[in-house]
Design an enzyme around this catalytic site. Structure first.
Site, PDB file in Angstrom:
ATOM      1  N   TRP A   8       3.033   5.977  -5.786  1.00 26.89           N
ATOM      2  CA  TRP A   8       4.232   6.155  -6.621  1.00 26.89           C
ATOM      3  C   TRP A   8       5.485   6.531  -5.833  1.00 26.89           C
ATOM      4  O   TRP A   8       6.590   6.489  -6.359  1.00 26.89           O
ATOM      5  CB  TRP A   8       3.948   7.220  -7.686  1.00 26.89           C
ATOM      6  N   LYS A   9       5.316   6.986  -4.600  1.00 25.75           N
ATOM      7  CA  LYS A   9       6.464   7.456  -3.799  1.00 25.75           C
ATOM      8  C   LYS A   9       7.269   8.502  -4.600  1.00 25.75           C
ATOM      9  O   LYS A   9       6.672   9.277  -5.337  1.00 25.75           O
ATOM     10  CB  LYS A   9       7.348   6.284  -3.370  1.00 25.75           C
ATOM     11  N   HIS A  96       2.080   6.728   6.276  1.00 28.28           N
ATOM     12  CA  HIS A  96       2.905   5.710   5.616  1.00 28.28           C
ATOM     13  C   HIS A  96       4.173   5.484   6.444  1.00 28.28           C
ATOM     14  O   HIS A  96       4.711   6.436   7.027  1.00 28.28           O
ATOM     15  CB  HIS A  96       3.274   6.155   4.192  1.00 28.28           C
ATOM     16  N   GLU A 165       0.037  -2.330   6.322  1.00 24.21           N
ATOM     17  CA  GLU A 165       1.274  -2.549   5.583  1.00 24.21           C
ATOM     18  C   GLU A 165       2.385  -2.951   6.552  1.00 24.21           C
ATOM     19  O   GLU A 165       3.025  -2.078   7.159  1.00 24.21           O
ATOM     20  CB  GLU A 165       1.703  -1.258   4.886  1.00 24.21           C
ATOM     21  N   GLY A 229       2.821  -0.361  -4.137  1.00 22.48           N
ATOM     22  CA  GLY A 229       3.940   0.555  -4.346  1.00 22.48           C
ATOM     23  C   GLY A 229       4.618   0.264  -5.675  1.00 22.48           C
ATOM     24  O   GLY A 229       4.163   0.701  -6.743  1.00 22.48           O
ATOM     25  N   GLY A 230       5.695  -0.514  -5.631  1.00 25.05           N
ATOM     26  CA  GLY A 230       6.526  -0.810  -6.801  1.00 25.05           C
ATOM     27  C   GLY A 230       5.744  -1.132  -8.064  1.00 25.05           C
ATOM     28  O   GLY A 230       6.004  -0.541  -9.129  1.00 25.05           O
TER      29      GLY A 230
HETATM   30  C1  PEP Z   1       4.092   0.923  -0.143  1.00 26.06           C
HETATM   31  O1  PEP Z   1       5.138   1.561  -0.026  1.00 26.06           O
HETATM   32  O2  PEP Z   1       3.029   1.432   0.257  1.00 26.06           O
HETATM   33  C2  PEP Z   1       4.124  -0.427  -0.724  1.00 26.06           C
HETATM   34  C3  PEP Z   1       3.131  -1.236  -0.491  1.00 26.06           C
HETATM   35  O3  PEP Z   1       5.216  -0.746  -1.492  1.00 26.06           O
HETATM   36  P1  PEP Z   1       5.497  -2.140  -2.293  1.00 26.06           P
HETATM   37  O4  PEP Z   1       4.222  -2.544  -2.970  1.00 26.06           O
HETATM   38  O5  PEP Z   1       6.568  -1.786  -3.249  1.00 26.06           O
HETATM   39  O6  PEP Z   1       5.909  -3.143  -1.254  1.00 26.06           O
END
Ligand code: PEP
Length: 247
Positions: A8-9, A96, A165, A229-230
Site C-alpha cells: 500500500w505504500k 524496497h 522489481e 503496488g498501485g
Molecule cells: C511497488 O512499489 O512495489 C510496485 C510494484 O508498485 P506498482 O505495482 O504500482 O508498480
C-alpha cells in the site's frame, strides 16, 4: 505456492480496511484459494488493527519496512522487527527501491533481514535495476550484487521470498518483455540456488502488474507470484489480477 502481495505504500486510514474485507471475502470463497497466499502490507499505523481483524482469516498482514536493529533502541521514529512481530505482522518487505533510494545500504539490509528472521517474520526481499543500469546491460551484475551482499547461506531460505522489481517499471506502466523477464527470473533463481544450495526461495515479479498484463506474466512458470503496488489499493483491481491469473 503462489503469492499475491499488495504493497500500500503511503496509503490507508482505519476505514480502508473495507478494501481488505472485500479481498478476504473473495479469497475465502475462491476455488483456487489453496494455491496461493494473499499478504497486504499497510503502513505501520494500521498493522496492529488490521492484523487483529484478520487474525483468523485468510489474508496475512505484513510491514513495508523495518529498522535494522532488534528490540528497542534510541532511534527516533524507528520501528524494529521485534515491535512489528508483536503487533501481529507475519511478513515484512525489506529493500524496497523507495527505501534503497532513501539510503538503505547492503549492510543495513542484511541486518534488517537478520533481525526479521530472528523475530519470526518472513522476509520479502526486494531487488531491481534502474533504467541506466538496464540500458548499460548491467542488470545481472546489479541483481547478483544485491542478492549476494545481503542474503547469507545461514539464513533460513524457507522464510525468504525475493521480489524482482525493476525500478523503471514501478508505477510507470512499463513492463519487461516476456523473454527478458523469463531470463532474469531464471538468473535470479540460479544465484539464489548458489547461495542457499539446492532449492531457491520463491521469486516474485513486481512493477506495474495489473489485471491485463498478468495474462503474460502467468505464462512464465518461474515466477512464483507478484508484488503489487498501485492495483492493491482497489479491491476490484487486486481481485481481477488473481481471477485472471487462474483463468
Ligand atoms: C511497488 O512499489 O512495489 C510496485 C510494484 O508498485 P506498482 O505495482 O504500482 O508498480
Amino acid at each position: 505456492m503462489r503469492y499475491f502481495i499488495g504493497n500500500w505504500k503511503m496509503f490507508g486510514i482505519p476505514k480502508s480496511i473495507n478494501i481488505l474485507n472485500k479481498i478476504n471475502y473473495f479469497y475465502s470463497k475462491d476455488k483456487n484459494r489453496q494455491k496461493y497466499r494473499v499478504i497486504i502490507t499497510p503502513p505501520y499505523t494500521l498493522i496492529e488493527t488490521y492484523a487483529k481483524h484478520f487474525k483468523n482469516k485468510r489474508i496475512s498482514i505484513g510491514s513495508q519496512n523495518c529498522y535494522q536493529k532488534d528490540q528497542f533502541s534510541s532511534n527516533t521514529a524507528a520501528v524494529s522487527p521485534f515491535m512489528i512481530k508483536k503487533v501481529g505482522a507475519k511478513y515484512t518487505l525489506v529493500g524496497h527501491s523507495d527505501n534503497r533510494s532513501e539510503g538503505d545500504t547492503n549492510e543495513m539490509l542484511k541486518n534488517k533481514v537478520l533481525f526479521s528472521l530472528k523475530n519470526n517474520l518472513k522476509v520479502v526481499f526486494c531487488i531491481g535495476e534502474n533504467q541506466t543500469q538496464k540500458k548499460n546491460k548491467k542488470t545481472f551484475s546489479v541483481l547478483k550484487n544485491q542478492l549476494t551482499k545481503v542474503l547469507d547461506k545461514k539464513f533460513n531460505k524457507n522464510n525468504i521470498i525475493v521480489a524482482y522489481e525493476p525500478i523503471w517499471s514501478i508505477g510507470t506502466g512499463k513492463i519487461p518483455t516476456k523473454k527478458e523477464l523469463e531470463k532474469t527470473t531464471i538468473y535470479i533463481k540460479q544465484v539464489l540456488t548458489s547461495i542457499f544450495r539446492k532449492k531457491s526461495p520463491a521469486v516474485l515479479y513486481g512493477g506495474s502488474v495489473d489485471s491485463s498484463n498478468v495474462e503474460m506474466f502467468k505464462e512464465i512458470r518461474e515466477i512464483d507470484g507478484f508484488l503489487i503496488g498501485g492495483a492493491s489499493k482497489s479491491s476490484k483491481k487486486f481481485i481481477d489480477i488473481i481471477k485472471n491469473y487462474y483463468r
